[in-house]
Design an enzyme around this catalytic site. Structure first.
Site, PDB file in Angstrom:
ATOM      1  N   CYS A   1       0.936  -0.637  -0.227  1.00  0.00           N
ATOM      2  CA  CYS A   1       0.503   0.178   0.037  1.00  0.00           C
ATOM      3  C   CYS A   1       0.662   1.274  -0.231  1.00  0.00           C
ATOM      4  O   CYS A   1       1.472   1.839   1.138  1.00  0.00           O
ATOM      5  CB  CYS A   1      -0.874   0.355   1.247  1.00  0.00           C
ATOM      6  SG  CYS A   1      -1.778   1.462   1.254  1.00  0.00           S
TER       7      CYS A   1
ATOM      8  N   CYS B   1       0.326   3.465   2.473  1.00  0.00           N
ATOM      9  CA  CYS B   1       0.497   3.555   4.047  1.00  0.00           C
ATOM     10  C   CYS B   1       1.783   3.660   4.348  1.00  0.00           C
ATOM     11  O   CYS B   1       2.611   3.878   5.251  1.00  0.00           O
ATOM     12  CB  CYS B   1       0.241   1.701   4.037  1.00  0.00           C
ATOM     13  SG  CYS B   1      -1.316   1.112   3.808  1.00  0.00           S
TER      14      CYS B   1
END
Length: 95
Positions: free
Chosen positions: A25, A28
């Site tokens: 991600c 993230c």
């Protein structure tokens, strides 16, 4: 939530911030250093990270459907749980 997570997060005294993430991600990866920086500055808060790919059952049990998601638990009560990249000042305001 398994027993270890429940003990560390939901049964912890004080404030716990949990960063739900995945290695693939992009947002993230941007959130991680912000959480890490804050964890070095705030010894009064417990910081945890949970890779949703490694623990999908825990993420599902907490209703985590999008990452990154930040969850704040104060004395066993979830006080904040929202997906999306957050800046350091926003995280500080939650704590």
């Amino acid at each position: 939530m398994d027993r270890l997570a429940a003990q560390e997060v939901m049964q912890a005294q004080g404030t716990v911030l949990v960063d739900f993430y995945a290695d693939w991600c992009g947002p993230c990866k941007m959130q991680a250093p912000i959480v890490d920086m804050l964890s070095e500055e705030r010894s009064d808060v417990k910081f945890c990270k949970l890779n949703v790919d490694d623990a999908p059952a825990i993420a599902m049990s907490l209703g985590i459907s999008s990452i990154p998601t930040i969850m704040v638990v104060k004395n066993g009560e979830i006080t904040y749980k929202q997906p999306g990249l957050m800046q350091k000042s926003e995280l500080e305001a939650l704590l």
